[in-house]
Design an enzyme around this catalytic site. Sequence first.
Site, short mmCIF file in Angstrom:
data_model
loop_
_atom_site.label_atom_id
_atom_site.label_comp_id
_atom_site.label_asym_id
_atom_site.label_seq_id
_atom_site.Cartn_x
_atom_site.Cartn_y
_atom_site.Cartn_z
N GLU A 94 -5.13 4.64 10.88
CA GLU A 94 -4.88 3.90 9.63
C GLU A 94 -5.37 4.71 8.43
OE1 GLU A 94 -3.00 1.46 9.69
OE2 GLU A 94 -3.25 0.37 11.57
N GLU A 140 -2.85 -0.33 4.20
CA GLU A 140 -3.57 0.57 5.11
C GLU A 140 -5.08 0.35 4.99
OE1 GLU A 140 -1.74 1.56 7.21
OE2 GLU A 140 0.17 2.20 6.38
N HIS A 183 -5.82 -2.56 7.06
CA HIS A 183 -5.81 -2.20 8.48
C HIS A 183 -7.10 -1.46 8.86
CE1 HIS A 183 -1.10 -2.28 8.23
NE2 HIS A 183 -1.67 -3.44 7.97
N TYR A 234 -14.02 -4.60 11.19
CA TYR A 234 -14.30 -5.99 11.60
C TYR A 234 -14.35 -6.11 13.12
CZ TYR A 234 -13.42 -11.13 11.69
OH TYR A 234 -13.46 -12.49 11.90
N GLU A 236 4.11 6.05 12.17
CA GLU A 236 4.15 4.59 12.03
C GLU A 236 5.23 3.94 12.88
OE1 GLU A 236 4.12 4.38 7.50
OE2 GLU A 236 2.40 3.18 8.10
N GLU A 273 3.57 -2.93 9.35
CA GLU A 273 4.11 -1.61 9.70
C GLU A 273 5.64 -1.63 9.78
OE1 GLU A 273 2.34 0.96 9.50
OE2 GLU A 273 0.33 0.13 9.67
N HIS A 310 6.62 -0.88 6.35
CA HIS A 310 6.35 0.53 6.01
C HIS A 310 7.46 1.41 6.56
CE1 HIS A 310 1.74 -0.43 6.01
NE2 HIS A 310 2.42 -1.18 5.18
MN MN Z 1 1.42 1.78 7.75
FE FE Z 2 -1.30 0.62 8.95
#
Ligand code: MN
Ligand code: FE
Length: 335
Positions: free
Chosen positions: A77, A108, A111, A117, A181, A215, A218
Amino acid sequence: MSKEKTLLNATETDPNKILPMKYLWARQYYKNGVANNWTPEEVPMQNDVELWKKHGGLTPDEKHLIMRNMGFFSTAESLTANNIVLSIYRHVTNPECRQYLLRQGFEEAVHTDTFIYCCDTLGLNPEEVYAAYETIPSIKEKDEFVVEITKSLLDPTFKTDSTEGMQKFVHDLIGYYVIMEGIFFYAGFVMMLSFARQNRMVGVSEMFQYILRDESIHLAFGSDLINGIVAENPKIWTAEFKRQLSVNIKKGVELEEAYARDCLPNGILGLTADNVVEYVRHIADRRLERINLDKIYGANNPFPWMSEVIDLKKEKNFFETRVNEYQIGGNLNWD
Ligand code: MN
Ligand code: FE
């Protein structure tokens, strides 16, 4: 009379004037991204933590698969975010596209935050997770391949004002968007989404579902950007150039197949390495067709439920979690 906007080499148009718009598709992807807004902290992890820590709660094969995917995605990421900001943004000066690139960069960051987390809540060792792209060969080879096929753009003297320069830029965009991706994320998506189908590790699985949804946009934006550059500069799209691009995509598929076999030494969660390999080949054909290259594999989709997740619109969420609440607009338009 101002000059007409172009995707590359727009030296005579103002990068600060987003209106009037020419590239309405970039605008639409921006809106789709905003409509999907989410943050990892909103996803409850208590059941995941209990199952992860419970003795015998997950099998060693299941933990191995999760750790491999944490290892790949945690750094992938950031690698993607750096590529957008340091390479793509510099050369795509069109304001409609830059507006989307800013949104993608933010996603991103979300992500990247997801894996912080996960490490924090599950108590994973960050030294192990964040070293995987150097210590685990199947991950290292994927990342090294992306870095290798996209490194020329990091040269500060790189320019797109020649045929070779534009070909190199499109070549690298395919490395970022189609291979990284569009192919390298998808074995991981199938594996991690398979947990929720068994009602286990639902929080982590749900976060991967949100990442998959982001994604997909993206990838759609990247594919339209690639196709748009080719349409404006048709002379770059030679038979030899297309052949090189197909060779790269084929190499990417081989690396993703090796990664799937490493993650899944034994069949678990209704998955086998062979099924995942077939899925990777199936989606690779879709990526090739999306950018007007001939498909290579003719593989079937062994996981039709994945398209249901990707195609999820306003209907009830597949995993009966809370996706709908995040969809704050009604303008989702999946590719
Ligand atoms: Mn992406
Ligand atoms: Fe991503």
